[in-house]
Design an enzyme around this catalytic site. Structure first.
Site, short mmCIF file in Angstrom:
data_model
loop_
_atom_site.label_atom_id
_atom_site.label_comp_id
_atom_site.label_asym_id
_atom_site.label_seq_id
_atom_site.Cartn_x
_atom_site.Cartn_y
_atom_site.Cartn_z
N GLY A 206 0.82 -1.20 0.00
CA GLY A 206 0.00 0.00 0.00
C GLY A 206 0.85 1.25 0.00
O GLY A 206 2.08 1.19 0.15
N PRO A 208 2.53 4.77 1.22
CA PRO A 208 3.12 5.12 2.52
C PRO A 208 2.10 5.79 3.43
O PRO A 208 1.34 6.66 3.00
CB PRO A 208 4.24 6.10 2.14
N THR A 210 -0.44 4.29 5.10
CA THR A 210 -1.77 3.70 5.15
C THR A 210 -1.98 2.79 6.35
O THR A 210 -3.11 2.35 6.59
CB THR A 210 -2.05 2.91 3.86
N GLY A 211 -0.93 2.45 7.10
CA GLY A 211 -1.10 1.68 8.32
C GLY A 211 -0.64 0.25 8.24
O GLY A 211 -1.14 -0.61 8.97
N LYS A 212 0.33 -0.05 7.38
CA LYS A 212 0.79 -1.43 7.22
C LYS A 212 1.50 -1.93 8.48
O LYS A 212 1.23 -3.04 8.96
CB LYS A 212 1.72 -1.53 6.00
N GLU A 429 -3.58 33.26 -9.71
CA GLU A 429 -4.41 32.38 -8.88
C GLU A 429 -5.90 32.54 -9.21
O GLU A 429 -6.66 31.57 -9.10
CB GLU A 429 -4.15 32.68 -7.40
N HIS A 432 -6.73 30.17 -12.03
CA HIS A 432 -6.97 28.80 -11.53
C HIS A 432 -8.35 28.69 -10.90
O HIS A 432 -9.09 27.72 -11.14
CB HIS A 432 -5.90 28.43 -10.49
N ASP A 505 3.04 24.25 -13.09
CA ASP A 505 1.74 23.93 -13.67
C ASP A 505 1.90 23.28 -15.04
O ASP A 505 1.22 22.30 -15.37
CB ASP A 505 0.88 25.19 -13.81
#
Length: 615
Positions: A206, A208, A210-212, A429, A432, A505
């Protein structure tokens, strides 16, 4: 027994050799010191006598007379030492020049002090060194054992580090898949009685954060079995054979506590595909991997040991370690959905006092794509801001500021910006923001700011994701490209020149357009063919041995198709911004006044913006 005798004789032989070396060094040092003294000859003494420069003469004979030592004191107070083969000549010379030399009695040398004591001191030093070396070698066999290079670096978790499934939130399906492993460890007889084999390994894959690692700890906590953890990089050293030795030692330790769990974090550091390095197939990393393969399901018998591993690059692992019998279970630990994020926020908010205006459900909706580690960091940054302001609780403003800091970077409010740069950034900005507002697949706007950030940006426009999406559609990706080009378009329409502010961008838009063509098959002219180079960012050695599958002609076609996508998106985005020039000017004016506006303030401009008001 014979090995012990040979080892004993070898150790004493080594000690005797060291003793002889020390004696030689001591004798050499004594001789060198004697030779290092300033030489004084009989001829020099005669010259000093003739020149009336000698004031006193003291003669000390040796036991082997007539040899001895003369201590000559000059008139200046300087003392010279003369080693003579016949001290009678010195005595006669002194009397001839009117001096009365002092002649000492022959000294009685102590045989113990001159011969025995130095030998005993050298022997004591050698025996101490020999004893120290012997004690070090008793810890293992060979040089690697002597210095603990081959010892396992695995750390056993203590009771205070124990976690359970209650501490893991947002991973309900993953916990359900791993519940069988817990049951295996608690009740192995239930499964072995029907011929079932306990899984040898579980691979957690998974992104980085995510709780492995947390999942692996929770399994050990639920089953109440010992938990050993180690990083993949801890196996490999510069010394040949150390990694394989550590693998063997780790499994030997785990056997003593079976059933248990051995967790290898970042296993891709040691289990990468073999034959992909530039140094051939016999380097230290591959030997370590070979030993790991044998221990997991080879000739080694390691019953009751479950190996768990975590990686975010399962595509680069060696196929041999992924086969059944080694890693029987492969579980993908994905990013949490909105319900999972809310559950994770509740776990991390247990020890954090929250004010009444904090809505964890709303935070979960606005943090689409965040992992468990990201959410923990979000609340931690909010708590730091609260403590910095001497408050005992977290409010909604703390969460918002932390959200901007985590997502964009800390704002550099102290930086001095010229009015010209403010105007450029405000229009950039605003370009965007208009596209975020008009394109329904990418909006709506959350915050627009012209305050510089810690990552080097002059400002930012942050959208507010409305929902979680598993797939990215072609229309969504085109809208993303259009939004990326909005800043450059606004500069072109309003300013006399364009700036370098759109470089990141443009890079992002180009990469996304190329992925649409080469990876996702979203180009009608190129077709549904994957032209992405495999392994180009994984293995240098692998890539050197494989030629590109894309011809020169097709590479040119891909470039032309990428340019066509960018040009069309640029044209469509420019039409949208030109249709809302009044909003563009009004937004830029408001940004120059306030430096930061909310999504509500920006949305209000579409109904109240005066037409054609330039800043």
């Amino acid at each position: 027994m014979n090995n012990e005798k040979r080892s004993f004789g070898s150790r004493w032989g080594t000690g005797l050799l060291l003793l002889l070396i020390m004696m030689f060094i001591l004798q050499f040092a004594r001789t060198s010191l004697q030779q290092a003294e300033t030489p004084y000859t009989f001829a020099a003494l005669e010259q000093d006598m003739d020149g009336k420069r000698v004031s006193d003469v003291e003669i000390v004979p040796n036991a082997e007379t007539p040899t001895g030592t003369a201590r000559i004191t000059l008139g200046s107070g300087e003392i010279r030492t003369l080693y003579a083969t016949d001290i009678r000549e010195i005595e006669q010379l002194a009397r001839q020049h009117g001096l009365d030399p002092i002649v000492r009695d022959v000294p009685k040398e102590s045989w113990f002090l001159t011969s025995v004591l130095p030998l005993l001191l050298v022997a004591a030093i050698c025996m101490f060194f020999f004893y120290f070396m012997n004690m070090q070698s008793m810890g293992g066999s060979g040089n690697a054992r002597m210095l603990d290079f081959g010892k396992s670096r695995a750390r056993r978790a203590t009771d205070k580090d124990r976690v359970t499934f209650e501490d893991v939130a947002g991973l309900d399906e993953e916990k359900e898949d791993l519940q069988e492993i817990v049951d295996f460890l608690k009740n192995p007889d239930r499964y072995t009685s029907v011929g079932a084999r306990i899984p040898k390994g579980v691979l957690l894959e998974g992104a980085p954060g995510t709780g492995k690692t947390l999942l692996a700890k929770a399994i050990a906590g639920e089953a109440q079995v010992p938990f050993y953890s180690i990083s993949g990089s801890d196996f490999v050293e510069m010394f040949v054979g150390v990694g394989a030795s550590r693998v063997r030692d780790m499994f030997e330790e785990a056997k003593k506590d079976a059933p248990c769990i051995v967790f290898i974090d970042e296993i891709d550091a040691v289990a990468r595909r073999r034959g992909t390095g530039l140094g051939g197939g016999h380097d230290e990393r591959e030997q370590t991997l070979n030993q790991l393969l044998v221990e997991m399901d080879g000739f080694g018998i390691n019953e009751g040991i479950i190996v768990m591993a975590a990686t975010n690059r399962a595509d680069i692992l060696d196929p041999a370690i992924l086969r059944p019998g080694r890693f029987d279970r492969k579980i993908t630990v994905s990013r949490p959905d909105v319900r999972g994020r809310e559950a994770i926020l509740k776990v991390h908010a247990r020890n954090k006092p929250l004010s009444d205006d904090v809505n964890l459900e709303e935070i979960a909706r606005t943090t689409a794509g965040f992992t468990g580690a990201d959410l923990e960091n979000l609340l931690n940054e909010a708590a730091i801001r609260s403590a910095r302001q001497n408050r005992k609780y977290l409010n909604q403003d703390d969460i918002k500021e932390a959200f901007i800091k985590v997502g964009i970077g800390a704002e550099k409010k102290s930086r001095i910006i010229s009015e010209k740069e403010k105007r450029i950034t405000a229009y950039h900005e605003s370009g965007h923001a208009i596209l975020f507002h008009e394109l329904e697949d990418v909006g709506p706007v959350y915050t627009v700011s012209i305050i510089p950030t810690g990552n080097g940006a002059a400002g930012y426009t942050m959208p507010l994701p409305g929902k979680d999406e598993m797939f990215a559609t072609r229309g969504r990706m085109l809208h993303d490209i259009m939004v990326s080009l909005g800043g450059r378009i606004a500069e072109e329409l309003i300013l006399d020149d364009i700036t370098t502010g759109a470089s990141s961008d443009i890079k992002k838009a180009t990469a996304q357009a190329r992925q649409m063509v080469t990876r996702y098959g979203m180009s009608a002219n190129i077709g549904t063919i994957n032209y992405e180079q495999e392994g180009e960012d994984v293995f240098l050695g692998y890539d050197l041995g494989h030629t590109s599958r894309t011809s020169e002609y097709m590479s040119g076609e891909i470039d032309r198709e990428v340019k066509a996508i960018i040009d069309q998106c640029y044209k469509d985005a420019k039409e949208i911004i030109m249709a809302h020039l009044d909003v563009l000017h009004a937004s830029a004016k408001l940004l120059i006044e306030k430096e930061k506006i909310t999504g509500e303030e920006f949305n209000a401009l579409f109904t109240a913006a005066p037409a054609g008001e330039y800043v």
